[in-house]
Design an enzyme around this catalytic site. Structure first.
Site, PDB file in Angstrom:
ATOM      1  N   ASP A  67       0.874  -1.200  -0.024  1.00 23.37           N
ATOM      2  CA  ASP A  67      -0.012  -0.002  -0.112  1.00 23.37           C
ATOM      3  C   ASP A  67       0.866   1.246   0.101  1.00 23.37           C
ATOM      4  O   ASP A  67       1.852   1.393  -0.627  1.00 23.37           O
ATOM      5  CB  ASP A  67      -0.842   0.086   1.201  1.00 23.37           C
ATOM      6  N   HIS A 109      -3.543   5.753   3.419  1.00 18.06           N
ATOM      7  CA  HIS A 109      -4.273   4.588   3.019  1.00 18.06           C
ATOM      8  C   HIS A 109      -3.773   3.340   3.730  1.00 18.06           C
ATOM      9  O   HIS A 109      -4.687   2.491   4.298  1.00 18.06           O
ATOM     10  CB  HIS A 109      -4.181   4.562   1.482  1.00 18.06           C
ATOM     11  N   SER A 164     -11.709  -0.514   0.270  1.00 18.15           N
ATOM     12  CA  SER A 164     -10.430  -0.598   0.855  1.00 18.15           C
ATOM     13  C   SER A 164     -10.344  -1.047   2.480  1.00 18.15           C
ATOM     14  O   SER A 164      -9.528  -1.677   2.640  1.00 18.15           O
ATOM     15  CB  SER A 164      -9.671   0.672   0.691  1.00 18.15           C
TER      16      SER A 164
END
Lengths: 272, 271
Positions: free
Chosen positions: B41, B81, B226
């Site tokens: 990520d 994220h 996600s």
């Protein structure tokens, strides 16, 4: 060669140059350089307005690729601050938009002003206050080409967060807007090629060579540059004779068949 | 009598088949202790109070001499994220060993190639579970990615990927034979996940307004597939602590059985 003949040739070349110059002037007078892209940009703007209303956001914007390193810039915005927003460049990987662009995943954030990092340069530069945000990637068949963002709700905060249903609705609008943006970007590049070709006073082969070199360096999506590069190469080959013209025709038909087959096999991914 | 004429009650058989698969055996009391989980990520904020000491290694993709190399990363997570995903994984399995493989962000602008190399790196490092809350729509990468996923399957690396439910397919979540794909739903308890049989998307987990870690020591409420994906990653880590020998095939079967039971229980409640 006699002097008379030389003079005739010189006069012919001079005449051709004058004619080219007149052509260039005429073309620039009718502003061909924006005739393709501007209607598409207006269509994106109109659709964005409808999308903002449907999703229930106060502001909305379409961000597109800025170079090939993951940066983004605003194409259009539904906002009182549109003029300021259009000047802002988002560096690669920065902000929720940068993240959505690089991860390819849509995302909604309830309150960006909460503790923690938030790339707030756009807010600082415009005086805007982002509270709640929904961002979804703009995708064509083969690329992520930008980000569709919805910001805040009409009225005063606190704002209700964006819902999963609104997220799905945003994704549907993103699909439509992406197609327009893709056409817009290709339109901009074709206009630039045309503009450059018109301004180049050299011979056809020199012009093509110049365009090829220029295309390598121009700031445009790779897939569009490659498409135009192919067009220029084919034009050059076609000019060599009938056999070459026939070969190019076969080549284009093969590409067309390949594209159709690929589209058909790709769509099956949705069904299994 | 032909087999088709046999008085076979498929429902009974189904119940018999899955009867021994129970959360009590699989994950109750487990913390994911020692299970190696990679987060491919945007990096992880290793200084976040909720994650401190849990990230065993952080690497990032660096293009060098025409190649992509993975070097120790000190740049953290500017995007947020990866930190958000790590927070969700550790909320389910607090004692996993996290490995951050950074392929997104300012220093790794997120090319499809970097993403592929990140997955390759995680397989080579013999991770047990890999969280992929990202994807690519570039069809050029689908072939190589499919090969990578098959390799992961053979080497018993469990890949969990966020699905892309609208309106286009993106890899890797479409390759449903060799990995687990997850889509968000509103509310619900993480262990009460569901499934969507017959769709490319397989499991359904909470992914709406999920409160999780964010770089800088804070927390955010986030919505997206996600954030559904790391819940399943955490649950798989718990299962692997209990039974490290489970194969991807077995894990998918178990997840299906539990999801089916969860869905049936939910239906009974409604009735």
């Amino acid at each position: 060669m006699s002097d008379n003949k030389n003079t005739e040739l010189n006069q012919g070349a001079a005449g051709e140059e004058t004619y080219s110059a007149a052509m260039r002037e005429a073309i620039s007078a009718i502003d061909v350089s924006h005739s393709l892209s501007q209607p598409l940009k207006r269509a994106v703007d109109d659709l964005l307005g409808v999308a903002a209303q449907s999703v229930g956001s106060a502001d909305a914007s379409v961000l597109i690729r800025d170079g090939n390193e993951g940066g983004l810039k605003f194409l259009v915005a539904v906002s009182e601050l549109e003029e300021e927003l259009l000047k802002i460049r988002i560096p690669p990987g920065k902000g929720i938009a940068g993240l959505v662009f690089s991860s390819g995943q849509p995302m909604a954030v309830n309150d960006v002003s909460e503790e923690g990092s938030f790339w707030s340069e756009a807010d600082k530069k415009t005086g805007f206050k982002t509270v709640t945000l929904l961002a979804t990637p703009l995708r064509t068949r083969n690329e992520t080409i930008g980000v569709l963002e919805f910001v805040n709700r009409p009225g005063e905060p606190p704002y209700p967060p964006f819902t999963p249903e609104e997220m799905d609705r945003a994704a549907r609008f993103a699909d439509l807007i992406a197609r327009l943006v893709d056409a817009y970007e290709l339109g901009v590049l074709i206009e630039s090629v045309f503009d450059r070709a018109v301004k180049t006073s050299s011979s056809s082969s020199e012009m093509r060579s110049d365009l090829r070199e220029w295309l390598k360096s121009v700031d445009a999506p790779r897939e569009h540059r490659e498409l135009l590069m192919l067009t220029i190469c084919l034009t050059e080959i076609v000019s060599r004779g009938e056999a070459e013209r026939e070969m190019c025709r076969d080549l284009l038909e093969t590409i067309s068949r390949f594209t159709e087959r690929r589209s058909a096999s790709s769509s099956s991914y949705f069904n299994f | 009598m032909a087999p088709s004429d046999a008085a076979l009650d498929v429902t009974d058989l189904h119940d018999d088949l899955w009867a021994g698969i129970l959360p009590d055996v699989l994950w109750k009391g487990r913390t994911g202790r020692g299970v190696r989980v990679a987060v491919v990520d945007s990096g992880i904020d290793t200084e976040h109070p909720a994650l401190k000491g849990k990230v065993k290694e952080s690497v990032e993709a660096v293009p060098e001499g025409g190649q992509i190399l993975f070097k120790p990363s000190t740049s953290g997570d500017q995007a947020g994220h990866g930190t958000a995903c790590a927070g969700i994984i550790t909320s389910i399995a607090p004692e996993v060993e996290l490995y951050s493989v950074k392929v997104l962000g300012p220093n790794a602008s997120g090319s499809g190639e970097m993403f592929l190399m990140g997955v390759d790196h995680a397989i080579k490092q013999k991770m047990q579970v890999v969280n992929l809350s990202l994807g690519t729509t570039k069809r050029d990468f689908w072939g190589p990615l499919h090969e990578l996923l098959d390799r992961a399957y053979r080497e018993r690396v469990i890949l969990v990927a966020a699905a892309n439910n609208l309106p286009q397919a993106s890899s890797p979540s479409i390759f449903s034979s060799s990995l687990i794909s997850v889509v968000k739903r509103s509310g619900g308890e993480p262990f009460n996940f569901g499934y969507q049989y017959g769709e490319v998307i397989e499991l359904v987990a909470p992914g709406v307004q999920v409160e999780t870690t964010w770089p800088g020591g804070g927390y955010r409420q986030l919505t997206g597939n996600s954030f559904a994906c790391p819940y399943i990653t955490g649950i798989v880590a718990l299962m692997l602590e209990a039974r490290p020998d489970l194969t991807p095939f077995q894990i998918k079967t178990i997840l299906y059985a539990i999801a089916k039971r969860n869905e049936m229980a939910a239906t009974e409640k409604v009735v």
